[in-house]
Design a protein around this motif. Structure first.
Motif, PDB file in Angstrom:
ATOM      1  N   LYS A 237      -7.810  -1.874   4.187  1.00  0.00           N
ATOM      2  CA  LYS A 237      -7.176  -2.625   5.280  1.00  0.00           C
ATOM      3  C   LYS A 237      -7.505  -1.974   6.636  1.00  0.00           C
ATOM      4  CE  LYS A 237      -3.004  -4.260   4.453  1.00  0.00           C
ATOM      5  NZ  LYS A 237      -1.522  -4.314   4.295  1.00  0.00           N
TER       6      LYS A 237
ATOM      7  N   SER B 266     -11.172  -2.487   7.614  1.00  0.00           N
ATOM      8  CA  SER B 266     -11.411  -3.825   8.172  1.00  0.00           C
ATOM      9  C   SER B 266     -10.991  -3.888   9.642  1.00  0.00           C
ATOM     10  CB  SER B 266     -10.643  -4.889   7.389  1.00  0.00           C
ATOM     11  OG  SER B 266     -11.063  -4.892   6.053  1.00  0.00           O
ATOM     12  N   LYS B 267      -9.882  -3.252   9.946  1.00  0.00           N
ATOM     13  CA  LYS B 267      -9.372  -3.252  11.320  1.00  0.00           C
ATOM     14  C   LYS B 267     -10.342  -2.514  12.252  1.00  0.00           C
ATOM     15  CE  LYS B 267      -5.809  -4.024  14.154  1.00  0.00           C
ATOM     16  NZ  LYS B 267      -4.425  -3.604  14.273  1.00  0.00           N
TER      17      LYS B 267
END
Length: 206
Positions: free
Chosen positions: A190, A193-194
């Motif tokens: 996560k 991806s950021k």
């Protein structure tokens, strides 16, 4: 030993790990998804490991084994170790740091040992707050800073600052946190991806 290049993703995750546990010593592993060319090492990712009990051998061994298995499944390899000491003015490698770095260097001859310099981690810092060591003649010695590259440093610094201001360090999961709650993802997909999202308009790559 040749140059070492740190990717945006690798640096930002290490930085957020330090910021998430500001009063603790933290450590982690440096990964590469490409083979070293001419002695150069390209650090493409980092895996945050611990924020407590750093010298505790069984936990460290468990983490190293799990990361090693994951690396073999994802065409990556462990190429180094990072640590930030609880005392911000101390960026010297501890016996624990040297021991783990020695272990990594048995598998990777160009392994690097990266220490964070807490005294240079102010929001307006202009140079990467890191000190890097390489293994020469069975000893870890300071690496020439001219052989350490952080491409797009200004953009990387801006992304790290922006994520910190947004509280994104709370997204980071180290191996310690994973052991407390195994549903937490220590590979930090996560967060990756950021970072990729923020990095793409800045420089087209990570």
């Amino acid at each position: 030993m040749g140059e070492v290049e740190l990717s945006c993703r690798a640096y930002v995750k290490m930085y957020l790990h330090c910021c998430l546990f500001p009063r603790c010593s933290v450590n982690g592993l440096l990964l590469s998804s490409s083979g070293s060319t001419g002695g150069a090492v390209c650090v493409t990712d980092s895996v945050p490991l611990l924020h407590s009990h750093l010298p505790l051998a069984p936990i460290t061994q468990l983490a190293l084994t799990q990361v090693d298995v994951w690396c073999s499944q994802t065409q990556q390899r462990i190429v180094g170790y990072y640590q930030a000491n609880a005392c911000v003015s101390d960026s010297s490698p501890t016996p624990c740091a040297l021991k783990i770095a020695d272990k990594i260097s048995e598998q990777c001859e160009n392994a690097v040992l990266l220490m964070f310099d807490g005294s240079k981690m102010a929001p307006d810092y202009r140079v990467p707050p890191i000190v890097m060591y390489e293994r020469r003649d069975s000893k870890w010695t300071l690496k020439d800073k001219h052989t350490i590259m952080l491409r797009q440093w200004e953009e990387t610094r801006a992304i790290a600052t922006q994520m910190l201001e947004s509280g994104d360090q709370a997204l980071l999961v180290d191996f310690d946190s994973h052991l407390d709650d195994i549903t937490k993802d220590w590979t930090n997909q996560k967060l990756n991806s950021k970072i990729a999202e923020l990095a793409s308009p800045a420089n087209g790559s990570m």
